[in-house]
Structure formats: structure tokens, C-alpha cells
Design an enzyme around this catalytic site. Structure first.
Site, mmCIF file in Angstrom:
data_model
loop_
_atom_site.group_PDB
_atom_site.id
_atom_site.type_symbol
_atom_site.label_atom_id
_atom_site.label_comp_id
_atom_site.label_asym_id
_atom_site.label_seq_id
_atom_site.Cartn_x
_atom_site.Cartn_y
_atom_site.Cartn_z
ATOM 1 C CE LYS A 76 37.905 37.436 43.749
ATOM 2 N NZ LYS A 76 37.982 36.191 42.940
ATOM 3 C CB SER A 151 35.133 36.866 40.381
ATOM 4 O OG SER A 151 36.104 36.049 41.015
ATOM 5 C CB SER A 175 38.200 34.317 39.400
ATOM 6 O OG SER A 175 36.847 34.092 39.128
#
Lengths: 491, 66
Positions: A76, A151, A175
Site C-alpha cells: 500500500k 482504503s 481498511s
């Protein structure tokens, strides 16, 4: 299996082949880019950055006698890396290069893994759909009209479509688990303080945890084993060694699992309720016992979270000022430079949360919002503590809905926030959670369930996930895993 | 969102403590250099404006006579 098909392999099988000299790390990595990457990436947009030279260098430098030798991993884009930019999905950090690797990145590299690039995300991890990325949304590989969750939507989608067998995200309110559920992969949020956050760009520091995506429970366990453990650079780490997860295949005989069915009596998609029933039946067949009880509704956790997380974010994001790094709007005086740089650099959801958090902390409203939420957080953590006196894990939904359509919730923040109603509690209580895929619905959308455990309960979560994975092979999960064997050409 | 936050009033929170997740005996490392240093060039490498290892900002003192 030919070299070009190695992307289908579990991470442990890739590492085993690399260790024995039958496969090169470069071939393992390019298999994902040449096959699934060519087929999917243009539509899905899981990647924010990848650089062929950087990943080839990483493949050359990867140790070959290590547990994750040659395993391609996507990160990420809020995990700091020296060899790729770190943008947090934000214009304000566009092009920013970290001078150091995050501790979890350093551990991956030492374990032989090859960082292939950075995955898309909601700006500063604020969102549940990856639509709030400043660089365009990621799409769900199962249905390109739908979101991959967020996310950490980019890493989840990349693991789902086959670019990499393993990826890292971060989980502040769900997330990792929510996008894992939407993309039909496994997503683990470990216990608070078990994975170092040194080099994870902070959002809500009392809630943030680095998490792991995988397609196989054994890969997830290996990823956790490599990453967990003390780090002198992170003062919030738990003391002592991380729990031993090597028994992930030991079964669930004798385990009691909590069944808080009041939570899904209304407002939860029927396919998810059905998946919960199937999961419970699988666990019972494996020798586990169902323990029904009522649990505090998740809406209290959502209300608590959106006061505390925004308060912490308003403080953490004060560092982005256009002076030391990031986007700058030149102005005559420093005040104007700050406000113009931040106003232009941050997107609408980040601005909304900074404003809400600043308000919750402001004189006159501090007691009514922030302090009340801190007390509610203690109440919620106690509710979990009492539950785990009666059972070793909780079985509940990861999300109330199946993957929703792009644009469906972007204009309604509260509706977006409520998609985290079942995941947020684990962050507030600091406990581990694991989203487990339970196959596909009739509409061929992924459906999942969530397992929550007490602090350091990762071993039992992995055992339960493995029990569902084994049972599912012949029943419900055959569709979910079939995907790995469908590509290419059969879509 | 603030209206939604008011749902917390439905919980009886009278004598709940404030949450403190960090242990009171948080692990501390020794107060000694650990080798993590950034030289000025590296530290300012991402700065929108920098010169000779310093961050450049607009004037912050008004009406300063030369």
C-alpha cells in the site's frame, strides 16, 4: 507448470522453488506482470507506481535462502520505500521519495520478498472504496463497475487478480478486512502493537495497524510470522515475542466461537447472512462449538471511531505544510503558504476529516466529543473482553453489504462510514481480525465472513480460517478459488 | 456526522475510564545514537525549496529593516 504460470502458485511454493534453484525471483515476479498484469491492470488500476528497473534490482538483491525467497509483494502506498515513491494516494505527496524503508518493508526484503511496486489507496487511508485516491479509483476485478473496498483497495485487487500472492495494507478502521472481503481474498489485521508501524505514514496512531493480504491461509501465516515482532523504532509495540502461528493447520476441535446474531438481524445482505451460517456449520463440523450471545451494536463503534480517528488525523496530518516536503503553493507569507498548500494538496474527504477532528478537539467541544468517545472506546473494549471470556473467537460479517457500485456512496459520507460497522470495533479494542472469503454469490460477487480474536489471538484466527478454506474447497469456496485456475481466456 | 456522534449518549458512560492503549511501561530504547541520521542534503531532498541544506520559507518577520 510453466514459468509463465508461476503467478498461480502460493507464496510458499514460489519461495520453495526459488530456494531450490528451480525458479528465479525475476521470473516469479514477471509472471504476475506478464500474465494477469497485462490482462487486468489497465481496467483495475491497482498500482500507483511500479518501476521495472527497481523491481529487477530488488529481484537480483533478494536473498535466495530465505522464507519468502523471490515472493513478489505489493505495498500500500502509505508504507515508506526507498525505491518507489510514497504518495499515500494524495496530491500533497505526489512524487515524494522516502529516505528510508519502513520496518515491515525491511523485514520483507530480508526474508527474500521482492517489492514490485505500490498499490492504490484512498487518500491517507481515509475511505472505504478507493474512490478517494487522488490518482483515480481502483475497480473490483470481479465486476469493474463496483469498488474493491478501501482504503487498501489496490493491494486487495492485485492479490485477487493474480499480480502478487501477498500484499501489505494498513487497517485503521477496516481498511484491510473490508477490501479483502470485497475482492474475495484473505485480509488480516493483527493485534495492535504486533507489526511495526515505523515508516507507515500515520493516520490514527492509536488505531493504525499494518495488515496482510493473501489467497492462502498458509501464506498469510508465513507473512505474519516474518513481519511480527519487536521493533525498537516503534514505541507502541507489545513486549515479548509474537505468538507462534505455525499451527495454522491444527483444526478447530474444541474451539468455542461467539455467534452475536443480533448484529445481523437487520441491515445485512442476505448472501452475507447465508455465508455466516455456512461458516458456522463448517466450524461445527470441524469440532468447534457455537456460543450465541448479544453484542453491542456496531453503530456505537462507528460514532466513536469517527471522532477519535479524525481527531488523531487532524494532529498527524499537520506535518504536511508545504515546507519540508510535498505540494507547495508559493505565497507572500507563511500562513497563506500553509493554507493554500494544504487546501490544494488535500482532497475533499481528507479536508472533511481534518475539519471534523479539529472541531472534536476544540476548546468547548472537547468534553462533549473527544472525551466522550474515549470513554465509549473503553466501554467497547470491555464488551470484547467479556465476550472472549466465553469463547476463543467471534464470527460476524466483515461488511453489511456486497461490493457497491462506484459513485454509490461518495456523496453520502455517513453511508460510506457505516460500511465499516463490523470492522471498526477491532481497531478500537486493539484486537486482531481476519476476513475470510466464502465464495461467490449467484451474481458472482465475492462474499466473506470475519473472525475476531482476543489480543494475540492470531493463531486461533488462522486455524479457523484454514478450517473454512479446507471445507470450502469442495463446497462454497470452489468458486472463489476457481478464479485462480480460470484465467486467462475463460472470463 | 455530529448528530450521529450524539448516539453515544445512549451508552451509560458515567464511570468509564478514558482509553489508554499504550502500556504504562512502554518499551524505551537507550538514549544513545542508533545510527539513524539524515544528512542535510537527504533531509531537504524532497523540499519544494531548499538551499545549502536549509528549507526555504517566505519571510516570517514583518517590517524587518535591513
Amino acid at each position: 507448470m510453466s514459468a509463465s504460470e508461476t503467478w498461480r502458485l502460493p507464496a510458499r511454493a514460489i519461495a520453495e522453488r526459488v530456494r531450490s534453484g528451480r525458479l528465479s525471483p525475476a521470473a516469479a515476479m514477471e509472471s504476475g506482470f506478464d500474465g494477469p498484469g497485462e490482462h487486468w491492470e489497465r481496467d483495475v488500476h491497482a498500482l500507483l507506481s511500479t518501476d521495472r528497473d527497481a523491481r529487477e534490482r530488488a529481484a537480483r538483491e533478494a536473498p535466495r535462502d530465505a522464507p519468502l525467497a523471490g515472493v513478489p509483494v505489493l505495498l500500500k502506498d502509505n508504507l515508506c520505500t526507498r525505491d518507489h515513491p510514497t504518495t499515500c494516494g494524495s496530491r500533497i505527496l505526489s512524487g515524494w521519495r522516502s529516505p528510508y524503508d519502513a520496518t515491515v518493508v525491511r523485514r520483507l526484503r530480508q526474508a527474500g520478498a521482492v517489492v514490485v511496486g505500490k498499490g492504490n489507496m484512498d487518500e491517507f487511508a481515509m475511505g472505504s472504496s478507493t474512490e478517494f485516491s487522488a490518482f483515480g479509483p481502483t475497480r473490483n476485478p470481479y465486476d469493474l463497475a463496483r469498488v474493491p473496498g478501501g482504503s487498501s483497495g489496490g493491494p486487495a485487487a492485485a492479490v485477487a487478480y493474480g499480480l502478487v500472492p501477498l500484499a501489505l495494507g494498513s487497517d485503521t478502521g477496516g481498511s484491510v478486512r473490508q477490501p479483502a472481503a470485497f475482492c474475495g481474498v484473505l485480509g488480516l489485521k493483527p493485534t495492535y502493537g504486533r507489526l511495526s508501524r515505523y515508516g507507515l505514514v500515520a493516520f490514527g496512531s492509536s488505531l493504525d495497524q499494518v495488515g496482510v493480504f493473501a489467497r492462502h491461509v498458509g501464506d498469510l501465516a508465513e507473512g505474519y510470522r516474518v513481519l511480527a515482532g519487536p521493533d525498537p523504532f516503534d514505541a507502541s509495540m507489545r513486549e515479548g515475542p509474537a505468538p507462534d502461528v505455525s499451527g495454522w493447520g491444527a483444526g478447530v476441535s474444541g474451539i468455542r466461537f461467539g455467534w452475536p446474531a443480533n448484529l445481523w438481524r437487520e441491515g445485512v445482505d442476505g448472501a452475507i447472512v447465508d455465508a455466516l451460517e455456512r461458516a458456522a456449520a463448517h466450524l461445527e463440523r470441524g469440532g468447534a462449538t457455537r456460543v450465541p450471545f448479544d453484542f453491542l451494536p456496531g453503530t456505537f463503534a462507528v460514532a466513536t471511531y469517527y471522532l477519535l480517528a479524525t481527531a488523531e488525523a487532524s494532529s498527524n496530518l499537520a506535518r504536511f505544510d508545504g515546507i519540508r516536503y510535498g505540494h507547495r503553493h508559493d505565497a507572500e507569507d507563511v500562513g497563506a503558504l500553509y493554507s493554500l498548500s494544504r487546501g490544494e494538496g488535500f482532497g475533499p474527504e481528507v479536508r472533511r476529516r481534518i475539519l471534523l477532528g479539529t472541531y472534536a478537539l476544540s476548546a468547548g467541544y472537547h468534553d462533549e466529543f473527544y472525551m466522550k468517545a474515549q470513554r465509549a472506546r473503553t466501554r467497547i473494549a470491555r464488551e470484547f473482553h467479556e465476550a472472549f471470556a466465553r469463547c476463543e473467537l467471534l464470527l460476524l460479517p466483515t461488511t453489511p453489504t456486497l461490493p457497491f457500485r462506484l459513485g454509490e456512496k461518495t456523496e453520502d459520507p455517513l453511508s460510506m462510514y457505516l460500511s465499516d460497522v463490523f470492522t471498526i470495533g477491532a481497531n478500537l479494542a486493539g484486537i486482531p481480525g481476519l476476513s475470510v472469503p466464502m465464495g461467490l454469490t449467484r451474481e458472482r460477487l465475492p462474499v466473506a465472513v470475519q473472525l475476531l480474536g482476543p489480543a494475540d489471538g492470531e493463531p486461533v484466527l488462522l486455524r479457523a480460517a484454514r478450517a473454512l478454506e479446507c471445507e470450502g474447497r469442495t463446497h462454497v469456496m470452489s468458486n472463489g478459488y476457481e478464479r485462480e485456475f480460470m484465467w486467462p481466456g475463460s472470463r | 456526522m455530529l448528530d450521529f456522534a450524539a448516539t453515544l449518549d445512549q451508552l451509560d458512560l458515567g464511570d468509564e475510564e478514558l482509553t489508554a492503549l499504550a502500556p504504562a511501561d512502554a518499551p524505551l530504547r537507550s538514549d544513545a545514537p542508533d545510527g539513524r541520521t539524515l544528512d542535510p542534503e537527504t533531509a531537504t531532498a524532497n523540499a519544494p525549496e531548499a538551499e545549502a541544506g536549509f528549507f526555504l520559507v517566505p519571510p516570517i518577520v514583518e517590517n524587518l529593516e535591513p
